[in-house]
Write a protein that holds these residues in place. Sequence first.
Motif, short mmCIF file in Angstrom:
data_model
loop_
_atom_site.label_atom_id
_atom_site.label_comp_id
_atom_site.label_asym_id
_atom_site.label_seq_id
_atom_site.Cartn_x
_atom_site.Cartn_y
_atom_site.Cartn_z
N VAL A 183 0.84 -1.21 0.00
CA VAL A 183 0.00 0.00 0.00
C VAL A 183 0.87 1.25 0.00
N LEU A 184 1.86 1.29 0.89
CA LEU A 184 2.73 2.46 0.96
C LEU A 184 3.55 2.61 -0.31
N GLY A 185 4.00 1.49 -0.87
CA GLY A 185 4.74 1.55 -2.12
C GLY A 185 3.89 2.12 -3.24
N ALA A 186 2.64 1.68 -3.32
CA ALA A 186 1.74 2.17 -4.36
C ALA A 186 1.49 3.67 -4.21
N ILE A 187 1.27 4.11 -2.97
CA ILE A 187 1.04 5.55 -2.73
C ILE A 187 2.27 6.36 -3.12
N SER A 188 3.45 5.83 -2.80
CA SER A 188 4.68 6.53 -3.15
C SER A 188 4.84 6.67 -4.66
N ASP A 189 4.52 5.60 -5.39
CA ASP A 189 4.66 5.66 -6.85
C ASP A 189 3.77 6.74 -7.45
N VAL A 190 2.59 6.94 -6.89
CA VAL A 190 1.65 7.91 -7.45
C VAL A 190 1.96 9.32 -6.97
N SER A 191 2.25 9.45 -5.69
CA SER A 191 2.44 10.78 -5.11
C SER A 191 3.86 11.30 -5.21
N GLY A 192 4.81 10.38 -5.42
CA GLY A 192 6.20 10.80 -5.54
C GLY A 192 6.86 11.07 -4.19
N ASN A 193 8.08 11.61 -4.27
CA ASN A 193 8.87 12.01 -3.12
C ASN A 193 9.15 10.85 -2.17
N PRO B 275 -0.63 14.80 -6.41
CA PRO B 275 -1.87 15.18 -7.11
C PRO B 275 -3.10 14.81 -6.31
N ASP B 276 -4.21 15.50 -6.60
CA ASP B 276 -5.47 15.19 -5.93
C ASP B 276 -5.87 13.74 -6.23
N GLY B 277 -6.37 13.08 -5.20
CA GLY B 277 -6.82 11.70 -5.39
C GLY B 277 -5.70 10.69 -5.50
N ALA B 278 -4.50 11.06 -5.07
CA ALA B 278 -3.34 10.17 -5.24
C ALA B 278 -3.52 8.87 -4.47
N VAL B 279 -4.04 8.96 -3.26
CA VAL B 279 -4.18 7.75 -2.44
C VAL B 279 -5.18 6.78 -3.08
N GLY B 280 -6.33 7.31 -3.50
CA GLY B 280 -7.32 6.45 -4.15
C GLY B 280 -6.79 5.83 -5.43
N GLU B 281 -6.06 6.63 -6.21
CA GLU B 281 -5.48 6.12 -7.45
C GLU B 281 -4.46 5.02 -7.15
N ALA B 282 -3.67 5.24 -6.10
CA ALA B 282 -2.65 4.26 -5.74
C ALA B 282 -3.29 2.94 -5.32
N LEU B 283 -4.32 3.01 -4.49
CA LEU B 283 -4.96 1.78 -4.02
C LEU B 283 -5.66 1.05 -5.17
N GLY C 55 -4.67 1.16 -8.28
CA GLY C 55 -3.60 0.55 -9.05
C GLY C 55 -3.07 -0.70 -8.39
N LEU C 56 -2.98 -0.69 -7.07
CA LEU C 56 -2.51 -1.87 -6.34
C LEU C 56 -3.49 -3.03 -6.51
N ARG C 57 -4.78 -2.73 -6.43
CA ARG C 57 -5.78 -3.79 -6.63
C ARG C 57 -5.68 -4.38 -8.03
N ARG C 58 -5.44 -3.52 -9.02
CA ARG C 58 -5.28 -4.01 -10.39
C ARG C 58 -4.04 -4.89 -10.51
N PRO D 198 8.32 -0.50 -14.47
CA PRO D 198 9.16 0.64 -14.10
C PRO D 198 8.37 1.83 -13.54
N ALA D 199 7.10 1.96 -13.95
CA ALA D 199 6.30 3.09 -13.47
C ALA D 199 5.76 2.86 -12.07
N ARG D 200 5.86 1.63 -11.55
CA ARG D 200 5.31 1.31 -10.22
C ARG D 200 6.36 0.54 -9.42
N MET D 201 7.58 1.09 -9.37
CA MET D 201 8.69 0.37 -8.77
C MET D 201 8.57 0.25 -7.26
N ALA D 202 8.14 1.30 -6.57
CA ALA D 202 7.99 1.21 -5.11
C ALA D 202 6.89 0.22 -4.75
N GLU D 203 5.80 0.20 -5.52
CA GLU D 203 4.75 -0.78 -5.30
C GLU D 203 5.30 -2.19 -5.47
#
Length: 449
Positions: free
Chosen positions: A62-72, A219-227, A229-232, A376-381
């Motif tokens: 979950v944290l990895g997915a959020i990091s991939d979307v939100s960065g930093n 970005p707005d909605g980063a957490v929801g987008e990350a979760l 993406g993780l489910r997918r 490569p676009a979801r490396m932390a996840e």
Amino acid sequence: MRKRIWGWFFFDWASQPYNTLLITFIFAPYVKELIGDGARAQTAWGFGIGLAGFLIAILAPVLGAISDVSGNRIRWIWGFSGLYVIGSAMLWFAAPGDFNLYQTLFFFGIGMIGMEFATIFTNSMLPDLGTKEEIGRISGNGWAFGYLGGLIALVLMLALFAEDAETGKTLIGIDPVFGLNAAEREGTRFVGPLTALWYAVFMIPFFVFVRDPKPVARPDGAVGEALSGLRRTLRNLPRTPSLFAYLTSSMFYRDALNGMYVFGGIYASGVLDWSVVFIGVFGIVAIIAGAIFAVIGGRMDARFGPKPVISVSILVLTFVAVSIVFVSRDAVYGVPVAEGSMLPDITFFVFGALIGAAGGVIQSASRTMMVRQANPARMAEAFGLYALAGKATSFLAPTLIGIATAISGSQQIGVSPLIFLFLIGLILLRYVKPQGDSPTWSAPPPPLH
């Protein structure tokens, strides 16, 4: 770029003492001394680490997915570094006269969670450091550098701080330095603050030289987008058979390797009657072998790819798992030895060197393989899933060893389940494609300075 790679290396150097000093060679045996009852201590330690591992397994993807979307990723590493430092420093309060097991396990778990989560985000930076051909060597050198840091920390701890429970002297026969009170076990308890201080000091090069190429703004909605993406990703794992096979394979062989690390000291103490000092020397030998062969393995990884390197390492570890069943104080491979013979000790030291060497190589090559299998676009996840795979069956090796030991009444036969775990991992590795499901991977461009 060279400074950035060296800065990345320093995370391995800074974080390794948590494994070397706290989990394996110093603090865990100290807790057993305080509790007295070895079985009760091992049970409590197992449940404590198991709970922390469960939380890591659940939250890592979950944290990895959020990091991939939100960065930093750097900001995440800062936060989890704080948990590492606080958790390890607070172990100073595990005093003999006022020992609180639950408080000790709580802070130990806090530090362990900090270490594991920070590792997820630093590992996810590996593909940013070089090309596909270079990352194997980079990973191996980083792992070797971390082993060297763990070795120096262990030698310092044994020589200057950790006192013998009976004599109050350190390994070189002196009182603990800085006036630490041996009667209160302050020398040994200093392992917590030393681990925290070591990390805080040696993470400075990491934070100075490593820059994250991802944007700071979330970005707005980063957490929801990350979760989502993780489910997918989880739902589509069967559609990425190479990644699925690799995560499953690593689940088994990493669990078997961890079983070797956790039970190696207990086995040597029970079967060969080794003292804590002797086990400490054994650990030094294993760490030196691990550092040397992590470098060699990194070069083999760069030349042949991680899959054959992992396969050979599993075969070596399987050989050791089979061999230790046939080594005792009375016999080596079924051949009786004279009373007082050092042959069993020498043989087990060779096994320790092989475990250290193959263990260092396989862990370095495994994170390189994860880079090749991941999107490569979801490396932390991806490294979150890798952490999940490493923790999901972390109970398996200890449980199987406990069952086998209870049924057989023999420590030697009790470790035999490790053989089957390694073989399952090796069989599943056959279904892993060297370049992953999408062989078009290429490293992203380095960040601008």
